[in-house]
Design an enzyme around this catalytic site. Structure first.
Site, short mmCIF file in Angstrom:
data_model
loop_
_atom_site.label_atom_id
_atom_site.label_comp_id
_atom_site.label_asym_id
_atom_site.label_seq_id
_atom_site.Cartn_x
_atom_site.Cartn_y
_atom_site.Cartn_z
N GLY A 53 54.20 18.93 -70.43
CA GLY A 53 54.70 20.05 -69.62
C GLY A 53 56.04 19.83 -68.95
CD GLU A 109 52.55 16.58 -63.25
OE1 GLU A 109 52.98 17.18 -64.26
OE2 GLU A 109 51.35 16.46 -63.02
CG ASP A 110 53.71 20.63 -65.86
OD1 ASP A 110 53.07 19.90 -65.07
OD2 ASP A 110 53.17 21.14 -66.87
CG ASP A 113 46.13 23.41 -60.19
OD1 ASP A 113 45.99 24.00 -59.12
OD2 ASP A 113 45.42 23.66 -61.19
CG PHE A 163 47.09 29.56 -65.78
CD1 PHE A 163 46.64 28.28 -65.52
CD2 PHE A 163 47.69 29.82 -67.00
CE1 PHE A 163 46.78 27.26 -66.46
CE2 PHE A 163 47.84 28.81 -67.96
CZ PHE A 163 47.37 27.53 -67.67
CB VAL A 164 52.77 29.94 -63.77
CG1 VAL A 164 52.69 30.84 -62.55
CG2 VAL A 164 52.62 28.48 -63.36
NE ARG A 176 53.35 22.45 -74.30
CZ ARG A 176 52.60 21.94 -73.34
NH1 ARG A 176 53.03 21.93 -72.10
NH2 ARG A 176 51.40 21.44 -73.60
P1 IMP Z 1 46.55 18.70 -61.45
O1 IMP Z 1 46.11 17.33 -61.85
O2 IMP Z 1 45.41 19.58 -61.06
O3 IMP Z 1 47.64 18.70 -60.40
O4 IMP Z 1 47.08 19.43 -62.74
C1 IMP Z 1 48.26 19.10 -63.31
C2 IMP Z 1 48.38 19.62 -64.72
O5 IMP Z 1 47.56 20.78 -65.00
C3 IMP Z 1 49.80 20.06 -64.90
O6 IMP Z 1 50.62 18.99 -65.29
C4 IMP Z 1 49.67 21.14 -65.94
O7 IMP Z 1 49.71 20.58 -67.24
C5 IMP Z 1 48.29 21.74 -65.72
N1 IMP Z 1 48.39 23.00 -64.94
C6 IMP Z 1 47.98 23.20 -63.67
N2 IMP Z 1 48.23 24.47 -63.27
C7 IMP Z 1 48.83 25.08 -64.31
C8 IMP Z 1 49.34 26.42 -64.53
O8 IMP Z 1 49.33 27.31 -63.67
N3 IMP Z 1 49.86 26.67 -65.76
C9 IMP Z 1 49.93 25.73 -66.76
N4 IMP Z 1 49.47 24.47 -66.60
C10 IMP Z 1 48.92 24.16 -65.39
MG MG Z 2 49.41 21.33 -69.45
#
Ligand code: IMP
Ligand code: MG
Length: 190
Positions: A53, A109-110, A113, A163-164, A176
Site C-alpha cells: 500500500g 505506511e499507507d 487503521d 474505507f478508502v 491502487r
Molecule cells: P492496521 O494494522 O489496522 O492499522 O491496518 C493497516 C493496513 O490495513 C493498512 O496498511 C492497509 O493495507 C489496510 N487498511 C486499513 N484501512 C484501510 C482502508 O480504508 N482502505 C484500504 N486499506 C486499508
Molecule cells: Mg492493504
C-alpha cells in the site's frame, strides 16, 4: 450504474475524498519537513516502505526529500483475514534487504487503521539497533482504538473512519492506481 461488478457485488467510487493536487502539495510539504528534520544528522537515512500500500506514496515522498545519501528498502506484511477489517495478526512475507543498524529509519505506511501493523513493525525494527525510527503515514483514520498508538511523526491527512481506496490503497488488490483518494461503496448487483 457506475462502477464494476465482481462476484455479484457492485464496486463504485462513492466520492472523491482528497483530490490528486492536494495530495501532491501535502507530500511536498512532508518531504520538506523530513529534509529539514534530518539535515544536521549524518547517520544514513533509510526510508522503509510497507508493501504494497505504501508504494505510491513513498515513490512521491522520496522525490520530495532533499538528501543525496537517502536509501530505500521494503518490508512486505499482511494482516490475516479478508475484507475491510484489520485482524491485528501480522505476517511477514518479505523482510528488509539491508541492515538498519546505526541508521535513521523512517517507516512509511499507507494508512493507520487499528495501528496493529505499525506497532508490530516498529517493535521489530527497533530491536535491530537503528539510530532512530520514525513513522510517516499517508493517512490516519479517526476512530477509537483499544490499543494506544505509537507516536506517528509525520501524517499526510487525518480522514474519517471510512474505507478508502486509491493512491496505493486497495480493495481486493484493486484501485491502487487511482491518483486521488476515494471512498468505496459496495452494493449487491442486480
Ligand atoms: P492496521 O494494522 O489496522 O492499522 O491496518 C493497516 C493496513 O490495513 C493498512 O496498511 C492497509 O493495507 C489496510 N487498511 C486499513 N484501512 C484501510 C482502508 O480504508 N482502505 C484500504 N486499506 C486499508
Ligand atoms: Mg492493504
Amino acid at each position: 450504474m457506475s462502477g464494476i461488478v465482481i462476484d455479484g457485488q457492485r464496486e463504485s467510487i462513492e466520492r472523491e475524498l482528497i483530490p490528486a493536487e492536494r495530495i501532491q502539495t501535502r507530500v511536498r510539504e512532508l518531504g520538506m519537513q523530513i529534509s529539514s528534520d534530518y539535515a544536521g544528522d549524518n547517520a544514513p537515512l533509510i526510508i522503509v516502505g510497507i508493501l504494497r500500500g505504501a508504494v505510491v506514496f513513498m515513490a512521491d515522498l522520496i522525490r520530495a526529500i532533499d538528501r543525496p545519501t537517502l536509501t530505500i528498502d521494503f518490508i512486505a506484511v499482511s494482516s490475516y483475514g479478508a475484507s475491510t477489517k484489520s485482524s491485528g495478526v501480522v505476517r511477514i512475507f518479505k523482510d528488509l534487504n539491508e541492515s538498519v543498524e546505526g541508521a535513521n529509519v523512517i517507516l512509511v505506511e499507507d494508512i493507520i487503521d487499528s495501528g496493529l501493523t505499525l506497532a508490530y513493525l516498529l517493535d521489530l525494527i527497533s530491536r535491530r539497533n537503528p539510530a532512530s525510527v520514525r513513522i510517516c503515514s499517508f493517512l490516519m483514520k479517526d476512530r477509537p482504538r483499544e490499543n494506544p498508538l505509537p507516536r506517528v511523526d509525520y501524517i499526510g491527512f487525518d480522514i474519517p473512519d471510512e474505507f478508502v481506496i486509491g493512491y496505493g490503497l486497495d480493495y481486493a488488490g484493486r484501485y491502487r492506481n487511482l491518483p486521488y483518494l476515494g471512498v468505496l461503496s459496495l452494493t449487491a448487483a442486480e
